[in-house]
Design a protein around this motif. Structure first.
Motif, PDB file in Angstrom:
ATOM      1  N   ARG A   4      -9.927  -1.144 -16.788  1.00 13.65           N
ATOM      2  CA  ARG A   4      -8.527  -0.886 -16.431  1.00 13.65           C
ATOM      3  C   ARG A   4      -8.435  -0.781 -14.915  1.00 13.65           C
ATOM      4  O   ARG A   4      -8.354   0.299 -14.357  1.00 13.65           O
ATOM      5  N   LEU A   5      -8.505  -1.929 -14.243  1.00 10.91           N
ATOM      6  CA  LEU A   5      -8.531  -1.947 -12.781  1.00 10.91           C
ATOM      7  C   LEU A   5      -7.191  -1.530 -12.179  1.00 10.91           C
ATOM      8  O   LEU A   5      -6.123  -1.885 -12.686  1.00 10.91           O
ATOM      9  N   HIS A   6      -7.291  -0.779 -11.074  1.00  5.50           N
ATOM     10  CA  HIS A   6      -6.117  -0.307 -10.340  1.00  5.50           C
ATOM     11  C   HIS A   6      -6.337  -0.552  -8.858  1.00  5.50           C
ATOM     12  O   HIS A   6      -7.408  -0.263  -8.331  1.00  5.50           O
ATOM     13  N   LEU A   7      -5.307  -1.074  -8.192  1.00  4.74           N
ATOM     14  CA  LEU A   7      -5.344  -1.334  -6.756  1.00  4.74           C
ATOM     15  C   LEU A   7      -4.486  -0.286  -6.045  1.00  4.74           C
ATOM     16  O   LEU A   7      -3.346  -0.044  -6.447  1.00  4.74           O
ATOM     17  N   VAL A   8      -5.044   0.327  -4.998  1.00  6.13           N
ATOM     18  CA  VAL A   8      -4.296   1.282  -4.186  1.00  6.13           C
ATOM     19  C   VAL A   8      -4.047   0.640  -2.828  1.00  6.13           C
ATOM     20  O   VAL A   8      -4.973   0.155  -2.185  1.00  6.13           O
ATOM     21  N   PHE A   9      -2.777   0.606  -2.430  1.00  5.13           N
ATOM     22  CA  PHE A   9      -2.404  -0.016  -1.162  1.00  5.13           C
ATOM     23  C   PHE A   9      -1.146   0.662  -0.630  1.00  5.13           C
ATOM     24  O   PHE A   9      -0.449   1.374  -1.353  1.00  5.13           O
ATOM     25  N   GLY A  10      -0.864   0.432   0.637  1.00  4.59           N
ATOM     26  CA  GLY A  10       0.343   1.015   1.212  1.00  4.59           C
ATOM     27  C   GLY A  10       0.583   0.505   2.609  1.00  4.59           C
ATOM     28  O   GLY A  10      -0.170  -0.310   3.135  1.00  4.59           O
ATOM     29  N   ASP A  23       5.717  -4.875   7.764  1.00  6.06           N
ATOM     30  CA  ASP A  23       4.795  -5.922   8.208  1.00  6.06           C
ATOM     31  C   ASP A  23       3.723  -6.109   7.133  1.00  6.06           C
ATOM     32  O   ASP A  23       2.809  -5.300   7.022  1.00  6.06           O
ATOM     33  N   THR A  24       3.854  -7.177   6.351  1.00  7.38           N
ATOM     34  CA  THR A  24       2.890  -7.386   5.263  1.00  7.38           C
ATOM     35  C   THR A  24       1.470  -7.642   5.766  1.00  7.38           C
ATOM     36  O   THR A  24       0.507  -7.403   5.041  1.00  7.38           O
ATOM     37  N   ASP A  25       1.334  -8.091   7.013  1.00  4.52           N
ATOM     38  CA  ASP A  25      -0.004  -8.280   7.575  1.00  4.52           C
ATOM     39  C   ASP A  25      -0.697  -6.945   7.854  1.00  4.52           C
ATOM     40  O   ASP A  25      -1.915  -6.908   8.013  1.00  4.52           O
ATOM     41  N   ALA A  26       0.077  -5.878   7.923  1.00  5.32           N
ATOM     42  CA  ALA A  26      -0.482  -4.559   8.240  1.00  5.32           C
ATOM     43  C   ALA A  26      -0.643  -3.673   7.000  1.00  5.32           C
ATOM     44  O   ALA A  26      -0.912  -2.480   7.123  1.00  5.32           O
ATOM     45  N   ILE A  27      -0.501  -4.243   5.813  1.00  4.64           N
ATOM     46  CA  ILE A  27      -0.683  -3.448   4.590  1.00  4.64           C
ATOM     47  C   ILE A  27      -2.117  -2.926   4.534  1.00  4.64           C
ATOM     48  O   ILE A  27      -3.071  -3.667   4.756  1.00  4.64           O
ATOM     49  N   ASP A  28      -2.232  -1.653   4.239  1.00  5.80           N
ATOM     50  CA  ASP A  28      -3.525  -0.982   4.125  1.00  5.80           C
ATOM     51  C   ASP A  28      -4.009  -1.098   2.682  1.00  5.80           C
ATOM     52  O   ASP A  28      -3.407  -0.521   1.780  1.00  5.80           O
ATOM     53  N   ILE A  29      -5.062  -1.875   2.477  1.00  7.93           N
ATOM     54  CA  ILE A  29      -5.671  -1.992   1.150  1.00  7.93           C
ATOM     55  C   ILE A  29      -6.731  -0.905   1.046  1.00  7.93           C
ATOM     56  O   ILE A  29      -7.797  -1.003   1.654  1.00  7.93           O
ATOM     57  N   VAL A  30      -6.422   0.142   0.301  1.00  6.99           N
ATOM     58  CA  VAL A  30      -7.350   1.261   0.156  1.00  6.99           C
ATOM     59  C   VAL A  30      -8.536   0.841  -0.695  1.00  6.99           C
ATOM     60  O   VAL A  30      -9.686   1.123  -0.366  1.00  6.99           O
TER      61      VAL A  30
END
Length: 78
Positions: A4-10, A23-30
């Motif tokens: 049950r994979l989960h992606l955390v981003f913000g 700015d989608t280029d600056a999205i932080d992929i946790v």
């Protein structure tokens, strides 16, 4: 038992009342996490780091649901 994979981003939002990134280029992929509990812990840590900035938001995306939807679509096409 299926994963049950989960992606955390913000990132920074244009407006705190909406979910449009400035700015989608600056999205932080946790990161990607194997279950909701570990994703929630990572989300809390990221959100806590940016609690003083109303325009910063972090999200948990249920990647496993996207995969299940794709499986359902493939079955419906057959």
């Amino acid at each position: 038992m299926p994963q049950r994979l989960h992606l955390v981003f913000g990132g920074e939002l244009v407006d705190p009342a909406k979910t449009v990134f400035k700015d989608t280029d600056a999205i932080d992929i946790v990161g990607m996490f194997p279950d909701y509990a570990s994703a929630h812990e990572a989300w809390k840590a990221a959100a806590h780091r940016t609690v003083d900035d109303a325009h910063m938001r972090y999200f948990i995306s249920h990647i496993h649901r996207m995969h299940e939807d794709a499986d359902d679509d493939a079955e419906n096409e057959a």
